[in-house]
Design a protein around this motif. Structure first.
Motif, PDB file in Angstrom:
ATOM      1  N   PRO A 148       0.814  -1.225   0.000  1.00 34.36           N
ATOM      2  CA  PRO A 148       0.000   0.000   0.000  1.00 34.36           C
ATOM      3  C   PRO A 148       0.849   1.277   0.000  1.00 34.36           C
ATOM      4  CG  PRO A 148       0.145  -0.883   2.224  1.00 34.36           C
ATOM      5  CD  PRO A 148       0.860  -1.871   1.325  1.00 34.36           C
ATOM      6  N   PHE A 149       0.419   2.235  -0.800  1.00 35.99           N
ATOM      7  CA  PHE A 149       1.038   3.558  -0.866  1.00 35.99           C
ATOM      8  C   PHE A 149      -0.049   4.634  -0.794  1.00 35.99           C
ATOM      9  CE2 PHE A 149       4.261   0.905  -2.670  1.00 35.99           C
ATOM     10  CZ  PHE A 149       5.478   1.542  -2.429  1.00 35.99           C
ATOM     11  N   GLY A 150       0.324   5.774  -0.261  1.00 34.24           N
ATOM     12  CA  GLY A 150      -0.582   6.928  -0.286  1.00 34.24           C
ATOM     13  C   GLY A 150      -0.265   7.839  -1.451  1.00 34.24           C
ATOM     14  N   LEU A 151      -0.060   7.276  -2.634  1.00 33.04           N
ATOM     15  CA  LEU A 151       0.384   8.043  -3.803  1.00 33.04           C
ATOM     16  C   LEU A 151      -0.475   9.287  -4.021  1.00 33.04           C
ATOM     17  CD1 LEU A 151       0.962   5.101  -6.317  1.00 33.04           C
ATOM     18  CD2 LEU A 151       2.710   6.346  -5.021  1.00 33.04           C
ATOM     19  N   GLY A 179      -2.698  10.759  -1.184  1.00 29.45           N
ATOM     20  CA  GLY A 179      -3.773  10.832  -2.165  1.00 29.45           C
ATOM     21  C   GLY A 179      -5.119  10.486  -1.567  1.00 29.45           C
ATOM     22  N   ARG A 180      -6.096  10.231  -2.432  1.00 22.28           N
ATOM     23  CA  ARG A 180      -7.469  10.023  -1.960  1.00 22.28           C
ATOM     24  C   ARG A 180      -7.590   8.774  -1.089  1.00 22.28           C
ATOM     25  NH1 ARG A 180     -13.030  10.418  -5.406  1.00 22.28           N
ATOM     26  NH2 ARG A 180     -12.155  12.507  -5.672  1.00 22.28           N
ATOM     27  N   SER A 181      -6.839   7.727  -1.416  1.00 22.21           N
ATOM     28  CA  SER A 181      -6.913   6.485  -0.649  1.00 22.21           C
ATOM     29  C   SER A 181      -5.616   5.722  -0.849  1.00 22.21           C
ATOM     30  CB  SER A 181      -8.100   5.629  -1.104  1.00 22.21           C
ATOM     31  OG  SER A 181      -7.953   5.288  -2.477  1.00 22.21           O
ATOM     32  N   LEU A 182      -5.398   4.710  -0.037  1.00 18.87           N
ATOM     33  CA  LEU A 182      -4.229   3.868  -0.236  1.00 18.87           C
ATOM     34  C   LEU A 182      -4.413   3.032  -1.496  1.00 18.87           C
ATOM     35  CD1 LEU A 182      -3.444   2.621   3.383  1.00 18.87           C
ATOM     36  CD2 LEU A 182      -2.497   4.579   2.160  1.00 18.87           C
ATOM     37  N   ARG A 251     -11.578  20.076  -1.187  1.00 17.73           N
ATOM     38  CA  ARG A 251     -12.118  19.069  -2.111  1.00 17.73           C
ATOM     39  C   ARG A 251     -11.319  17.800  -1.906  1.00 17.73           C
ATOM     40  NH1 ARG A 251      -8.135  18.074  -5.454  1.00 17.73           N
ATOM     41  NH2 ARG A 251      -6.784  19.739  -6.272  1.00 17.73           N
ATOM     42  N   PRO A 252     -11.845  16.654  -2.292  1.00 15.88           N
ATOM     43  CA  PRO A 252     -11.057  15.426  -2.171  1.00 15.88           C
ATOM     44  C   PRO A 252      -9.849  15.461  -3.107  1.00 15.88           C
ATOM     45  CG  PRO A 252     -13.385  14.942  -2.523  1.00 15.88           C
ATOM     46  CD  PRO A 252     -13.209  16.394  -2.786  1.00 15.88           C
ATOM     47  N   ALA A 253      -8.818  14.745  -2.743  1.00 17.63           N
ATOM     48  CA  ALA A 253      -7.721  14.526  -3.678  1.00 17.63           C
ATOM     49  C   ALA A 253      -8.258  13.794  -4.904  1.00 17.63           C
ATOM     50  CB  ALA A 253      -6.620  13.711  -3.009  1.00 17.63           C
ATOM     51  N   HIS A 254      -7.622  14.023  -6.047  1.00 17.40           N
ATOM     52  CA  HIS A 254      -8.049  13.343  -7.265  1.00 17.40           C
ATOM     53  C   HIS A 254      -7.783  11.845  -7.159  1.00 17.40           C
ATOM     54  CE1 HIS A 254      -8.857  17.109  -9.121  1.00 17.40           C
ATOM     55  NE2 HIS A 254      -7.598  17.481  -9.235  1.00 17.40           N
ATOM     56  N   ASP A 255      -8.684  11.042  -7.726  1.00 18.76           N
ATOM     57  CA  ASP A 255      -8.446   9.602  -7.756  1.00 18.76           C
ATOM     58  C   ASP A 255      -7.485   9.261  -8.889  1.00 18.76           C
ATOM     59  OD1 ASP A 255      -9.968   9.639 -10.086  1.00 18.76           O
ATOM     60  OD2 ASP A 255     -11.770   8.886  -9.095  1.00 18.76           O
TER      61      ASP A 255
END
Length: 265
Positions: A148-151, A179-182, A251-255
């Motif tokens: 897993p990464f938080g890219l 980022g938005r998710s792991l 706003r959310p991070a971009h997916d």
């Protein structure tokens, strides 16, 4: 939030991170000044008259604390009292020398007497773009593609950096920027395949194979440091929190699909 009339020097401003930060700052009405190797001949002169500095050290710098000390001293001489320091997610990892150098540099920034904010970004989704832009799109990594990464995307990182530099309420804060998710590298390959509409080859080797192959041509210190990083990724990935972008940018991070579509289509 400040903006118009604010002048911010970006040390490392001609690299991809610096350009992303400059784009976001300029969109908010600030003036940006890229500062690189040539300006270090008289760094205080290059910084004088500015309102803040965003400090990005060269990648894998052999002595980042000394580099940061030089910038901090020049800022004091120039009378610039506000700094944003570009650190890294998980700076205190004893097995990764370049992460430890950022941990030591964070301490220097915190004790500098300047008004500081520290950003700790994860690795960038953008780092995978060269392989994805090839005629036969390909991702090759020397570590487990399912860790897993938080890219994070550079566009999102730039937006966070601009906000914290232009809003004094962020002085004294340290923010992990994921980022938005792991996600995994395999997730990046699958998303790229969706966006491009063609097969994306995913090639996975080991840190040792990399060191004996592509890494063998590098400076030994850089090879050893990267081997240490890939070995850490092999075992642990690099998880990073997702709360900062929405909290600061609103706003959310971009997916992954959105980031890759912006860059590749």
């Amino acid at each position: 939030m400040m903006g118009n009339g604010t002048r911010i020097a970006i040390v490392g401003g001609r690299g991809k991170t610096g350009r992303a930060v400059a784009t976001a700052l300029e969109a908010a009405g600030a003036e940006t000044v890229p500062v690189g190797r040539a300006e270090f001949e008289d760094l205080a002169a290059a910084l004088r008259g500015g309102d803040a500095v965003y400090l990005i050290a060269p990648n894998l710098h052999p002595d980042e604390p000394a580099f940061v000390t030089t910038v901090l001293e020049a800022m004091r001489e120039a009378g610039v009292g506000r700094i944003g320091y570009h650190s890294v997610c998980a700076p205190y990892v004893p097995s990764m020398p370049h992460h430890l150098a950022k941990a030591a540099s964070e301490d220097l920034v915190r004790r500098s007497g300047l008004d500081w904010t520290i950003l700790q970004p994860c690795a960038y989704v953008d780092n995978f773009l060269p392989g994805l832009r090839a005629a036969a799109p390909r991702l090759e990594v020397p570590y487990d593609a399912d860790r897993p990464f938080g890219l994070v995307g550079l566009e999102d990182l730039g937006a966070v950096a601009a906000r914290v530099l232009l809003d004094p309420s962020h002085i004294g804060a340290t923010y992990e920027v994921g980022g938005r998710s792991l996600v995994t590298v395999r997730d990046v390959a699958v998303a790229a395949q969706r966006v491009l509409g063609v097969e994306v080859e995913l090639v996975v080797t080991s840190p040792d194979e990399w060191a004996a192959g592509p890494g063998a041509t590098l400076d030994p210190r850089e090879r050893d440091w990267l081997h240490a990083m890939f070995s850490y990724y092999e075992g642990h990935g690099l998880p990073c929190g997702s709360a900062t972008v929405p909290a600061i940018v609103g706003r959310p991070a971009h997916d992954l699909d959105t980031l890759l579509r912006h860059a590749l289509v």
